[in-house]
Design a protein around this motif. Structure first.
Motif, mmCIF file in Angstrom:
data_model
loop_
_atom_site.group_PDB
_atom_site.id
_atom_site.type_symbol
_atom_site.label_atom_id
_atom_site.label_comp_id
_atom_site.label_asym_id
_atom_site.label_seq_id
_atom_site.Cartn_x
_atom_site.Cartn_y
_atom_site.Cartn_z
ATOM 1 N N GLU A 38 11.717 -66.359 33.306
ATOM 2 C CA GLU A 38 12.541 -67.513 32.980
ATOM 3 C C GLU A 38 11.963 -68.186 31.749
ATOM 4 O O GLU A 38 10.771 -68.129 31.495
ATOM 5 C CB GLU A 38 12.563 -68.495 34.146
ATOM 6 C CG GLU A 38 13.520 -69.639 33.946
ATOM 7 C CD GLU A 38 13.667 -70.480 35.198
ATOM 8 O OE1 GLU A 38 13.861 -71.691 35.038
ATOM 9 O OE2 GLU A 38 13.581 -69.938 36.299
ATOM 10 N N THR A 39 12.830 -68.805 31.015
ATOM 11 C CA THR A 39 12.381 -69.489 29.827
ATOM 12 C C THR A 39 12.879 -70.931 29.842
ATOM 13 O O THR A 39 13.907 -71.226 30.414
ATOM 14 C CB THR A 39 12.859 -68.783 28.544
ATOM 15 O OG1 THR A 39 12.375 -69.522 27.433
ATOM 16 C CG2 THR A 39 14.354 -68.667 28.462
ATOM 17 N N LYS A 60 19.806 -72.390 31.910
ATOM 18 C CA LYS A 60 18.548 -71.673 31.727
ATOM 19 C C LYS A 60 18.855 -70.245 31.312
ATOM 20 O O LYS A 60 19.951 -69.739 31.530
ATOM 21 C CB LYS A 60 17.694 -71.710 32.993
ATOM 22 C CG LYS A 60 18.317 -71.073 34.207
ATOM 23 C CD LYS A 60 17.411 -71.246 35.410
ATOM 24 C CE LYS A 60 18.096 -70.715 36.658
ATOM 25 N NZ LYS A 60 17.262 -70.866 37.836
ATOM 26 N N THR A 104 17.491 -66.610 31.934
ATOM 27 C CA THR A 104 16.640 -65.686 32.677
ATOM 28 C C THR A 104 17.175 -64.275 32.475
ATOM 29 O O THR A 104 18.371 -64.094 32.195
ATOM 30 C CB THR A 104 16.626 -66.018 34.184
ATOM 31 O OG1 THR A 104 17.932 -65.799 34.716
ATOM 32 C CG2 THR A 104 16.174 -67.448 34.438
ATOM 33 N N TYR A 132 17.744 -62.575 25.355
ATOM 34 C CA TYR A 132 16.608 -63.250 25.975
ATOM 35 C C TYR A 132 15.620 -63.705 24.902
ATOM 36 O O TYR A 132 15.134 -64.826 24.925
ATOM 37 C CB TYR A 132 15.929 -62.331 26.990
ATOM 38 C CG TYR A 132 14.775 -63.005 27.702
ATOM 39 C CD1 TYR A 132 15.015 -63.902 28.725
ATOM 40 C CD2 TYR A 132 13.466 -62.741 27.335
ATOM 41 C CE1 TYR A 132 13.962 -64.532 29.386
ATOM 42 C CE2 TYR A 132 12.413 -63.372 27.982
ATOM 43 C CZ TYR A 132 12.672 -64.263 29.009
ATOM 44 O OH TYR A 132 11.633 -64.891 29.639
ATOM 45 N N LYS A 158 14.702 -67.562 24.035
ATOM 46 C CA LYS A 158 13.339 -68.007 24.300
ATOM 47 C C LYS A 158 12.582 -68.412 23.032
ATOM 48 O O LYS A 158 11.870 -69.392 23.036
ATOM 49 C CB LYS A 158 12.565 -66.900 25.017
ATOM 50 C CG LYS A 158 11.156 -67.319 25.390
ATOM 51 C CD LYS A 158 10.473 -66.310 26.285
ATOM 52 C CE LYS A 158 9.081 -66.815 26.594
ATOM 53 N NZ LYS A 158 8.500 -66.201 27.740
#
Length: 166
Positions: A2-3, A110, A112, A160, A164
């Motif tokens: 997760e970020t 979020k 992920t 991702y 991130k």
């Protein structure tokens, strides 16, 4: 994984929406040129989808939807690709990807890997159903998953990374 990524939902009344859309459409002009140096690179890696997914997840469905609609049109005008016959289907699939990615990011707030994987699979499954209903060609419909799996993986990991680190 997760970020704590900063995800945005830009609106149509913001200048940043159109600035980012222009940047992503430009990316969608350049990136396919690189991937088309690889035999069947466009089919295998689906570079337009990578940019649309990352932009929609990071900046919201409006930016993604604008880029999804404009990218094939601008690409066709400038490079002649995609072929006019596949533009409606390609635009439909890109728009679905933009909407699913943008709404997922907006809802969950979020980034992920499981969420991004779910977005990619859902968008390609629904897009595949649209393709099947429009073309009736099951072979072309399954190409996203059989020949295009490296592109799906690139979309997941690339999005991702964008969420991130950028």
């Amino acid at each position: 994984m997760e970020t704590n990524a900063r995800l945005y939902t830009l609106r149509y009344d913001e200048a940043r929406t159109y600035l980012w859309t222009t940047i992503f459409v430009a990316c969608n002009l350049l990136l396919p040129q690189l991937f088309h140096l690889i035999p069947q690179g466009g089919i295998i890696f689906a570079p337009l989808s990578l940019v649309i997914l990352a932009s929609s997840y990071k900046l919201g469905w409006r930016v993604g939807l604008l880029a999804a609609i404009l990218s094939p049109i601008v690409n066709h005008i400038v490079t002649g690709m995609p072929a006019l016959a596949v533009m409606p289907l390609m635009t439909t699939k890109l728009a679905l990807l933009a909407l699913i990615a943008g709404f997922t990011a907006q809802h969950f707030r979020k980034a992920t890997l499981p969420l991004i994987i779910a977005v990619v699979l859902a968008a390609h499954f629904i897009g595949g159903l649209a393709e099947l209903s429009l073309t009736g060609n099951i072979i072309a419909t399954t190409t996203d998953f059989t020949l295009g799996w490296p592109g799906l993986l690139l979309q997941i990991l690339g999005t991702y990374f964008v969420c991130k680190y950028l």
